[in-house]
Every structure is written in C-alpha cells, then in structure tokens.
Design a protein around this motif. Structure first.
Motif, PDB file in Angstrom:
ATOM      1  N   SER A  25       1.038  -1.122  -0.024  1.00 55.22           N
ATOM      2  CA  SER A  25       0.091   0.047   0.261  1.00 55.22           C
ATOM      3  C   SER A  25       0.748   1.272  -0.055  1.00 55.22           C
ATOM      4  O   SER A  25       1.921   1.421   0.801  1.00 55.22           O
ATOM      5  N   THR A  79      -2.072  -1.402  -3.692  1.00 55.53           N
ATOM      6  CA  THR A  79      -3.191  -0.410  -3.459  1.00 55.53           C
ATOM      7  C   THR A  79      -2.439   0.858  -3.447  1.00 55.53           C
ATOM      8  O   THR A  79      -1.472   1.254  -2.685  1.00 55.53           O
ATOM      9  N   VAL A  80      -3.211   1.966  -4.025  1.00 52.17           N
ATOM     10  CA  VAL A  80      -2.825   3.195  -3.971  1.00 52.17           C
ATOM     11  C   VAL A  80      -3.860   4.134  -3.548  1.00 52.17           C
ATOM     12  O   VAL A  80      -4.973   3.975  -4.025  1.00 52.17           O
ATOM     13  N   SER A  81      -3.563   4.917  -2.689  1.00 55.77           N
ATOM     14  CA  SER A  81      -4.669   5.475  -1.631  1.00 55.77           C
ATOM     15  C   SER A  81      -4.352   6.962  -2.307  1.00 55.77           C
ATOM     16  O   SER A  81      -3.386   7.568  -2.548  1.00 55.77           O
ATOM     17  N   SER A  97      -4.179   6.453  -8.205  1.00 54.84           N
ATOM     18  CA  SER A  97      -5.136   5.439  -7.591  1.00 54.84           C
ATOM     19  C   SER A  97      -5.709   4.405  -8.669  1.00 54.84           C
ATOM     20  O   SER A  97      -5.994   3.297  -8.396  1.00 54.84           O
ATOM     21  N   GLN A 146       0.875   5.853  -0.791  1.00 53.10           N
ATOM     22  CA  GLN A 146       0.115   6.956  -1.254  1.00 53.10           C
ATOM     23  C   GLN A 146       0.003   7.338  -2.477  1.00 53.10           C
ATOM     24  O   GLN A 146       1.117   7.020  -3.210  1.00 53.10           O
ATOM     25  N   GLN A 173      -0.318  -7.715  -4.679  1.00 57.38           N
ATOM     26  CA  GLN A 173      -1.477  -6.676  -4.815  1.00 57.38           C
ATOM     27  C   GLN A 173      -0.457  -5.216  -4.665  1.00 57.38           C
ATOM     28  O   GLN A 173       0.403  -5.120  -3.618  1.00 57.38           O
ATOM     29  N   THR A 188      -4.107   0.918  -8.641  1.00 58.33           N
ATOM     30  CA  THR A 188      -4.558  -0.126  -7.853  1.00 58.33           C
ATOM     31  C   THR A 188      -4.966  -1.222  -8.520  1.00 58.33           C
ATOM     32  O   THR A 188      -5.830  -1.325  -9.349  1.00 58.33           O
TER      33      THR A 188
END
Length: 129
Positions: free
Chosen positions: A11, A126-128, A87, A13, A124, A90
């Motif tokens: 994960s 995941t980009v927030s 994002s 940012q 996986q 992701t």
C-alpha cells in the motif's frame, strides 16, 4: 518446471513509488518474452509493460513515463519500477512469460494473457489518494 514469483507489492499513497520483482526459475530471460499484467476488480487483465531480448521495452499508454520495466538475467529477475502512482494503478500485478527460441519474436504488446502460459501468483498494489 517454470515458476514465477512476484513480490514488492503493498500500500502506498498517491504519488509514491513501489518496485515489483518477479523471480523466475526454469528458464532464462533471454529465451522468454515477459510481461507485467495487472487486473483490478471487475476489469479485464491488461498488459502494463513488456520486455524482450536486448532490453527492448514497451508500455501501456497509461503508465508511460511513470513505470520502468527491467530485468536482471543473471538473477533471473524481472522488475517493474512504479513511480508517481495513481489510484487507478490499484490492482493485482502479475508477471507472465512465454518461452521462445533465442531469435524468435515476441507477441506484439499489449498481448493477450492467453499468449503467456506461465504466471506468477500476483502481488497486490494498493494506491490511496
């Protein structure tokens, strides 16, 4: 037997970076076409970046200028350096390989996943935002 194992996901940012690795065994990079694919929930699996012999690389338009594919043949490892992550990046990321003879051409990029018989288990990303 050909085996591919991805790692390096996680994960991050938006605007951050990750480096994915794909450790390969059972073949050498010089005798395979290799591609990073990704698949987001509810979407088709898509080619992200591919590399052939002599380091020739190609990228999906959505990642050009942000991602860099490379390989270390001595280490039998494929990499995907991902910068300026969004994002939309992701997804589950997979490396895939198609074995070829030394002087044979690879499928055109972006190739169909069906062109690649060998796959890793995925990692996986995941980009927030």
């Amino acid at each position: 037997q050909v085996q591919l194992v991805e790692s390096g996901g996680g994960s991050v940012q938006a605007g951050g970076s990750l480096r994915l690795s794909c450790a390969a065994s059972g073949y050498t990079g010089s005798s395979a076409c290799m591609v990073w694919f990704r698949q987001a929930p509810g979407k088709e699996r898509e080619g992200v970046a591919g590399i052939a012999r002599w380091g020739r690389a190609t990228y999906a338009d959505s990642v050009k200028g942000r991602f860099t594919i490379s390989q270390d043949n001595a280490a039998s490892t494929l990499y995907l350096q991902m910068n300026s992550l969004k994002s939309d990046d992701t997804a589950m990321y997979y490396c895939a390989a198609r074995l070829i003879l030394e002087n044979w051409a690879c499928p055109e990029f972006p190739g169909s996943p069906a062109n690649y018989p060998y796959w890793g288990q995925g990692t996986q990303v995941t980009v927030s935002s």
